[in-house]
Design a protein around this motif. Structure first.
Motif, PDB file in Angstrom:
ATOM      1  N   ASP A 145       0.831  -1.210   0.000  1.00 35.81           N
ATOM      2  CA  ASP A 145       0.000   0.000   0.000  1.00 35.81           C
ATOM      3  C   ASP A 145       0.865   1.260   0.000  1.00 35.81           C
ATOM      4  O   ASP A 145       0.572   2.233  -0.705  1.00 35.81           O
ATOM      5  CB  ASP A 145      -0.928   0.013   1.226  1.00 35.81           C
ATOM      6  CG  ASP A 145      -1.954  -1.114   1.204  1.00 35.81           C
ATOM      7  OD1 ASP A 145      -2.277  -1.593   0.107  1.00 35.81           O
ATOM      8  OD2 ASP A 145      -2.426  -1.505   2.287  1.00 35.81           O
ATOM      9  N   VAL A 146       1.931   1.227   0.806  1.00 33.77           N
ATOM     10  CA  VAL A 146       2.827   2.388   0.898  1.00 33.77           C
ATOM     11  C   VAL A 146       3.498   2.626  -0.455  1.00 33.77           C
ATOM     12  O   VAL A 146       3.580   3.766  -0.935  1.00 33.77           O
ATOM     13  CB  VAL A 146       3.897   2.167   1.997  1.00 33.77           C
ATOM     14  CG1 VAL A 146       4.930   3.295   1.973  1.00 33.77           C
ATOM     15  CG2 VAL A 146       3.240   2.086   3.367  1.00 33.77           C
ATOM     16  N   LEU A 190       2.451   2.393  -8.230  1.00 35.31           N
ATOM     17  CA  LEU A 190       2.584   1.047  -8.785  1.00 35.31           C
ATOM     18  C   LEU A 190       2.117   0.035  -7.747  1.00 35.31           C
ATOM     19  O   LEU A 190       2.467   0.141  -6.567  1.00 35.31           O
ATOM     20  CB  LEU A 190       4.037   0.747  -9.151  1.00 35.31           C
ATOM     21  CG  LEU A 190       4.682   1.627 -10.230  1.00 35.31           C
ATOM     22  CD1 LEU A 190       6.174   1.359 -10.266  1.00 35.31           C
ATOM     23  CD2 LEU A 190       4.053   1.362 -11.587  1.00 35.31           C
ATOM     24  N   ARG A 191       1.333  -0.950  -8.195  1.00 35.82           N
ATOM     25  CA  ARG A 191       0.868  -1.988  -7.271  1.00 35.82           C
ATOM     26  C   ARG A 191       1.652  -3.262  -7.519  1.00 35.82           C
ATOM     27  O   ARG A 191       1.505  -3.924  -8.561  1.00 35.82           O
ATOM     28  CB  ARG A 191      -0.629  -2.258  -7.466  1.00 35.82           C
ATOM     29  CG  ARG A 191      -1.191  -3.275  -6.449  1.00 35.82           C
ATOM     30  CD  ARG A 191      -1.229  -2.659  -5.062  1.00 35.82           C
ATOM     31  NE  ARG A 191      -1.632  -3.633  -4.045  1.00 35.82           N
ATOM     32  CZ  ARG A 191      -1.795  -3.310  -2.760  1.00 35.82           C
ATOM     33  NH1 ARG A 191      -1.592  -2.057  -2.347  1.00 35.82           N
ATOM     34  NH2 ARG A 191      -2.161  -4.215  -1.885  1.00 35.82           N
ATOM     35  N   LEU A 192       2.502  -3.615  -6.577  1.00 39.37           N
ATOM     36  CA  LEU A 192       3.266  -4.849  -6.682  1.00 39.37           C
ATOM     37  C   LEU A 192       2.359  -6.040  -6.383  1.00 39.37           C
ATOM     38  O   LEU A 192       1.392  -5.928  -5.629  1.00 39.37           O
ATOM     39  CB  LEU A 192       4.438  -4.825  -5.705  1.00 39.37           C
ATOM     40  CG  LEU A 192       5.522  -3.771  -5.945  1.00 39.37           C
ATOM     41  CD1 LEU A 192       6.569  -3.835  -4.845  1.00 39.37           C
ATOM     42  CD2 LEU A 192       6.170  -3.954  -7.307  1.00 39.37           C
ATOM     43  N   PRO A 193       2.655  -7.213  -6.944  1.00 40.87           N
ATOM     44  CA  PRO A 193       1.826  -8.402  -6.709  1.00 40.87           C
ATOM     45  C   PRO A 193       1.922  -8.907  -5.280  1.00 40.87           C
ATOM     46  O   PRO A 193       2.853  -8.568  -4.537  1.00 40.87           O
ATOM     47  CB  PRO A 193       2.386  -9.422  -7.705  1.00 40.87           C
ATOM     48  CG  PRO A 193       3.781  -8.972  -7.960  1.00 40.87           C
ATOM     49  CD  PRO A 193       3.760  -7.477  -7.881  1.00 40.87           C
ATOM     50  N   GLU A 194       0.960  -9.751  -4.913  1.00 44.88           N
ATOM     51  CA  GLU A 194       0.895 -10.292  -3.553  1.00 44.88           C
ATOM     52  C   GLU A 194       2.161 -11.051  -3.185  1.00 44.88           C
ATOM     53  O   GLU A 194       2.570 -11.057  -2.019  1.00 44.88           O
ATOM     54  CB  GLU A 194      -0.323 -11.207  -3.417  1.00 44.88           C
ATOM     55  CG  GLU A 194      -0.507 -11.769  -2.017  1.00 44.88           C
ATOM     56  CD  GLU A 194      -1.658 -12.760  -1.949  1.00 44.88           C
ATOM     57  OE1 GLU A 194      -2.095 -13.066  -0.824  1.00 44.88           O
ATOM     58  OE2 GLU A 194      -2.095 -13.240  -3.021  1.00 44.88           O
ATOM     59  N   ASP A 195       2.793 -11.686  -4.172  1.00 41.74           N
ATOM     60  CA  ASP A 195       4.030 -12.421  -3.883  1.00 41.74           C
ATOM     61  C   ASP A 195       5.059 -11.527  -3.201  1.00 41.74           C
ATOM     62  O   ASP A 195       5.828 -11.984  -2.356  1.00 41.74           O
ATOM     63  CB  ASP A 195       4.626 -12.971  -5.187  1.00 41.74           C
ATOM     64  CG  ASP A 195       3.721 -13.987  -5.853  1.00 41.74           C
ATOM     65  OD1 ASP A 195       3.988 -15.181  -5.713  1.00 41.74           O
ATOM     66  OD2 ASP A 195       2.754 -13.568  -6.510  1.00 41.74           O
ATOM     67  N   GLU A 196       5.068 -10.246  -3.573  1.00 39.38           N
ATOM     68  CA  GLU A 196       6.050  -9.322  -2.999  1.00 39.38           C
ATOM     69  C   GLU A 196       5.777  -9.041  -1.524  1.00 39.38           C
ATOM     70  O   GLU A 196       6.706  -8.763  -0.766  1.00 39.38           O
ATOM     71  CB  GLU A 196       6.068  -8.016  -3.794  1.00 39.38           C
ATOM     72  CG  GLU A 196       6.702  -8.144  -5.164  1.00 39.38           C
ATOM     73  CD  GLU A 196       8.164  -8.539  -5.103  1.00 39.38           C
ATOM     74  OE1 GLU A 196       8.818  -8.287  -4.076  1.00 39.38           O
ATOM     75  OE2 GLU A 196       8.661  -9.116  -6.091  1.00 39.38           O
TER      76      GLU A 196
END
Length: 294
Positions: A148-149, A156-162
């Motif tokens: 979220d940060v 940019l929205r990184l994937p859940e894996d991150e």
């Protein structure tokens, strides 16, 4: 020698790293990194900086870490360290403990690569995402907050894996270990939990306090095993009492120890075996699997 932080409350700039970061020294002459909005803008070495403008001081104990962080700040956008700092400070508040200073380097570097992968369309699946969610729930929640940060700052929205990868960085900083050990540590925890569940013929209640304590014990147990630092030997008489009184749990701990030796090629001394027995017994009692008294 005059202290780099003068009596009237200023720092002397040694090097400018970016618009929001500069290098200075503390009163002992140790190099430190200062963060503050615009503190490096149009500044040069030798300029004085009012202490009131400094928002954060990175006083890394290891001079090599300080050098690596400064080098990293020359290679990545300064907002990445801002993001990391926010995540780390939030984690320390939530977890109630200080994290290893090295996480400022490793997490900032990871964010840089994660953003680069996303922009290049490169996927990097997290093969341990289920284990991370279940074994490190607090850290995984912090990893989700980190996404979220990053989105709020970079768009940019990184994937859940991150979120899982960032959780591992936080766990590693809690243990003050080596990031390279985190994957085998997590795999070892998975193996022990699965083996214990098969031994007792149950599925552990992951919401229970005793299960949480068990997993916390396994985190530090795995770290000690991979680093070759073991729990000290205790009282032999007390250990023999545990082996007799908690016979089923002791048998399970013995079998787990042998499994760890074979699968991970690690030493599993008797001292660790007895500590594991105690945690297994608490867990088995909480699930009604043992009639033995504590």
């Amino acid at each position: 020698m005059t202290s780099p932080m003068e009596q009237h409350g200023t720092y002397k700039i040694l090097r400018v790293i970016g618009s929001n970061f500069v290098c200075s020294q503390d009163s002992t002459g140790q190099e430190i990194i200062l963060r503050g909005l615009g503190i490096g803008f149009k500044k040069s070495a030798g300029d004085l900086l009012p202490a009131a403008r400094v928002e954060k001081v990175y006083a890394l104990r290891d001079p090599g870490q300080c050098d690596r962080l400064m080098q990293l700040m020359q290679d990545v956008p300064s907002e990445y360290l801002d993001i990391s700092t926010h995540i780390i400070e939030t984690a320390e508040r939530v977890l109630g403990r200080r994290l290893s200073e090295n996480v400022y380097i490793t997490l900032t570097d990871h964010i840089s690569f994660a953003v680069e992968r996303l922009r290049n369309g490169v996927e990097y699946p997290n093969q341990l995402l289920w284990e991370i969610k279940n074994f490190y729930p607090q850290e995984y929640a912090l990893g989700q907050q980190a996404l979220d940060v990053i989105e709020s700052v970079l768009g940019l929205r990184l994937p859940e894996d991150e979120a899982g990868f960032m959780a591992l960085h936080i766990v590693n900083a809690e243990l003050d270990g080596r990031m390279a050990d985190m994957v085998p540590i997590t795999k070892l925890i998975r193996e022990v939990v699965n083996y214990a569940q098969a031994y007792y013929g149950v599925t552990f209640d992951e919401s229970s306090v005793d299960y949480e304590r068990f997993v916390v014990h396994l985190k530090f147990l795995a770290q000690r095993l991979f680093q070759g630092r073991y729990a000290p030997d205790g009282d032999t008489g007390f250990q023999n009492l545990i082996a007799r009184h908690y016979a089923a749990d002791y048998e399970c701990a013995q079998a787990i120890g042998q499994h760890i030796r074979e699968m991970f090629d690690l030493n599993f001394p008797s001292s660790e075996q007895f500590f594991l027995t105690v945690h297994l017994h608490r867990l088995s009692v909480s699930m009604g699997l043992s009639t033995e008294e504590e």
